[in-house]
Design an enzyme around this catalytic site. Structure first.
Site, PDB file in Angstrom:
ATOM      1  N   PRO A 111       0.835  -1.208   0.000  1.00 50.31           N
ATOM      2  CA  PRO A 111       0.000   0.000   0.000  1.00 50.31           C
ATOM      3  C   PRO A 111       0.870   1.260   0.000  1.00 50.31           C
ATOM      4  O   PRO A 111       1.909   1.287   0.666  1.00 50.31           O
ATOM      5  CB  PRO A 111      -0.821  -0.111   1.292  1.00 50.31           C
ATOM      6  CG  PRO A 111      -0.312  -1.278   2.038  1.00 50.31           C
ATOM      7  CD  PRO A 111       0.649  -2.044   1.193  1.00 50.31           C
ATOM      8  N   VAL A 112       0.448   2.263  -0.783  1.00 50.16           N
ATOM      9  CA  VAL A 112       1.264   3.489  -0.853  1.00 50.16           C
ATOM     10  C   VAL A 112       1.045   4.355   0.382  1.00 50.16           C
ATOM     11  O   VAL A 112       0.002   4.270   1.035  1.00 50.16           O
ATOM     12  CB  VAL A 112       0.969   4.328  -2.133  1.00 50.16           C
ATOM     13  CG1 VAL A 112       1.426   3.604  -3.376  1.00 50.16           C
ATOM     14  CG2 VAL A 112      -0.485   4.714  -2.221  1.00 50.16           C
ATOM     15  N   GLY A 115       3.980   3.544   5.134  1.00 48.79           N
ATOM     16  CA  GLY A 115       5.120   3.218   5.996  1.00 48.79           C
ATOM     17  C   GLY A 115       5.769   1.886   5.678  1.00 48.79           C
ATOM     18  O   GLY A 115       6.658   1.435   6.394  1.00 48.79           O
ATOM     19  N   GLY A 117       7.340   1.144   2.750  1.00 44.77           N
ATOM     20  CA  GLY A 117       8.447   1.266   1.788  1.00 44.77           C
ATOM     21  C   GLY A 117       8.043   1.101   0.336  1.00 44.77           C
ATOM     22  O   GLY A 117       8.879   0.740  -0.497  1.00 44.77           O
ATOM     23  N   SER A 118       6.798   1.417   0.008  1.00 48.83           N
ATOM     24  CA  SER A 118       6.311   1.238  -1.357  1.00 48.83           C
ATOM     25  C   SER A 118       7.192   1.955  -2.392  1.00 48.83           C
ATOM     26  O   SER A 118       7.585   1.366  -3.416  1.00 48.83           O
ATOM     27  CB  SER A 118       4.860   1.731  -1.419  1.00 48.83           C
ATOM     28  OG  SER A 118       4.552   2.234  -2.664  1.00 48.83           O
ATOM     29  N   ALA A 120      10.363   2.979  -2.311  1.00 49.74           N
ATOM     30  CA  ALA A 120      11.708   2.395  -2.464  1.00 49.74           C
ATOM     31  C   ALA A 120      11.628   1.038  -3.160  1.00 49.74           C
ATOM     32  O   ALA A 120      12.476   0.711  -3.996  1.00 49.74           O
ATOM     33  CB  ALA A 120      12.376   2.259  -1.098  1.00 49.74           C
ATOM     34  N   ALA A 121      10.605   0.258  -2.840  1.00 49.77           N
ATOM     35  CA  ALA A 121      10.493  -1.076  -3.447  1.00 49.77           C
ATOM     36  C   ALA A 121      10.173  -0.972  -4.942  1.00 49.77           C
ATOM     37  O   ALA A 121      10.747  -1.698  -5.764  1.00 49.77           O
ATOM     38  CB  ALA A 121       9.412  -1.890  -2.726  1.00 49.77           C
ATOM     39  N   ASP A 162      15.102   2.880   4.402  1.00 52.09           N
ATOM     40  CA  ASP A 162      14.125   2.148   3.580  1.00 52.09           C
ATOM     41  C   ASP A 162      14.806   1.486   2.382  1.00 52.09           C
ATOM     42  O   ASP A 162      14.644   0.285   2.143  1.00 52.09           O
ATOM     43  CB  ASP A 162      13.025   3.090   3.069  1.00 52.09           C
ATOM     44  CG  ASP A 162      12.062   3.498   4.173  1.00 52.09           C
ATOM     45  OD1 ASP A 162      12.388   3.282   5.354  1.00 52.09           O
ATOM     46  OD2 ASP A 162      10.985   4.023   3.844  1.00 52.09           O
TER      47      ASP A 162
HETATM   48  C1  MEV Z   1      10.390   6.076   7.022  1.00 52.92           C
HETATM   49  O1  MEV Z   1      10.188   4.724   6.688  1.00 52.92           O
HETATM   50  C2  MEV Z   1      11.312   6.186   8.200  1.00 52.92           C
HETATM   51  C3  MEV Z   1      11.582   7.595   8.700  1.00 52.92           C
HETATM   52  O2  MEV Z   1      12.516   7.448   9.785  1.00 52.92           O
HETATM   53  C4  MEV Z   1      12.163   8.487   7.635  1.00 52.92           C
HETATM   54  C5  MEV Z   1      13.574   8.091   7.221  1.00 52.92           C
HETATM   55  O3  MEV Z   1      14.250   7.340   7.926  1.00 52.92           O
HETATM   56  O4  MEV Z   1      14.004   8.586   6.178  1.00 52.92           O
HETATM   57  C6  MEV Z   1      10.332   8.243   9.258  1.00 52.92           C
END
Ligand code: MEV
Length: 326
Positions: A111-112, A115, A117-118, A120-121, A162
């Protein structure tokens, strides 16, 4: 079917990359503190590079677009440019190749803005697929550096955690700028990953933490350092198989994330529901404000904790075992 011109050297290729979970340390990691993340293989981005008709140029087809777009018709500044065109461009630059006649078909179950990592993946899978079409496998360090470039467009000041966990596909103890460090998971543990159903771009949460920090460095600097200390203790707990200690540390981490303003009423409700149903600990994972929460639970509590999470408003709950294949 072959590629035209220079494309005769190309072949169809397919590549994928997993999602990720941050166990402890998000946000503090942007300020040089350590964080721990693991890949989440239950969700994946998959990209196929397919031969194109001569003169067709680079075409992009994403599952949620429902149409095929020409890459050169997507303007810089469009979110599709950052997510799809920019990674393909980086891959072609790395290869020293001009834009080929190629269709990239992008599918993702991640899911976008949640949190996991959509961004980056998807970037990692696009770069791998484009390079794969030219018979090239980039070394992971190089791929990681390219995906970091994409993350910079998405997030502004990403720590790099990420892209690192997604590219290396192994648990990481991450410190910004330091060499890759993995660690031993003494005893596999079960996590429930619960989607709050509220998308939340990481960029905004990261910026808001920056504003708080600039306003009161003493208070928020202390909170970020306390998160770093939790991460160091969490690593010890994982390396010695103290799963209940890890749960307690997750609860402490969540309280500090709340102080940093990145929790939300929905996430707090889900955390409370998970711990009341017997989870050792629960916290938001990633940027926060919405997105996903993780709950650490004994294998025999998975059903009860999942039910409690759904009853408290989760739109999806995935169970995953960390360290099972190590
Ligand atoms: C995002 O997955 C994690 C954060 O710590 C941002 C980052 O590390 O760049 C919120």
């Amino acid at each position: 079917m072959g590629f035209a011109g220079r494309g005769e050297r190309m072949m169809a290729a397919r590549a994928s990359a997993p999602g990720k979970i941050i166990l402890v340390g998000e946000h503090a990691v942007v300020y040089g503190q350590p964080a721990i993340a693991v890949p989440l293989a239950a969700v994946q981005a998959t990209v196929s590079a397919e031969p194109g008709e001569p003169g067709a140029g680079l075409l992009l087809r994403a599952a949620d677009l429902g149409e095929t777009l020409r890459a050169d018709a997507i303007a810089e500044g469009d979110r599709l440019y950052d997510a799809l065109v920019f990674p393909a461009r980086l891959a072609l630059e790395a290869l020293g190749e001009p834009v080929p006649d190629m269709t990239l078909v992008v599918r993702s179950t991640i899911p976008v803005a949640s949190g996991l990592g959509s961004g980056a993946a998807i970037a990692a899978a696009i770069i791998r697929a484009v390079c794969g079409a030219f018979g090239v496998t980039l070394p992971r360090e190089r791929l990681n550096a390219l995906v970091y470039e994409v993350e910079r467009r998405h997030h502004g000041t990403p720590s790099g955690i990420d892209n690192t966990v997604i590219v290396y596909e192994q648990p990481v103890y991450f410190v910004r700028g330091a060499p890759l460090e993995t660690f031993r998971i003494a005893r596999p543990f079960t996590l429930l990953v619960a989607d709050s159903g509220q998308p939340s771009p990481t960029r905004v949460a990261v910026q808001d933490v920056r504003t708080l920090y600039e306003q009161d460095r003493e208070r928020y600097g202390a909170a970020l350092a306390a998160i770093g200390a939790i991460t160091r203790r969490a690593r010890q707990a994982i390396e010695t198989g103290q799963v209940d200690t890890l749960g307690a540390l997750m609860r402490e981490n969540q309280a500090l994330l709340r102080e940093l303003s990145v929790s939300s009423p929905a996430l707090d409700r889900l955390c409370a529901a998970a711990t009341e149903a017997g989870a050792w600990g629960a916290k938001l994972s990633g940027g926060g404000r919405g997105g996903n929460l993780i709950a650490l639970t004994a294998a025999d509590r998975v059903g009860a904790v999942s039910e409690a999470l759904y009853a408290a408003g989760a739109v999806r709950v995935i169970a995953t075992t960390v360290g099972a294949q190590d």
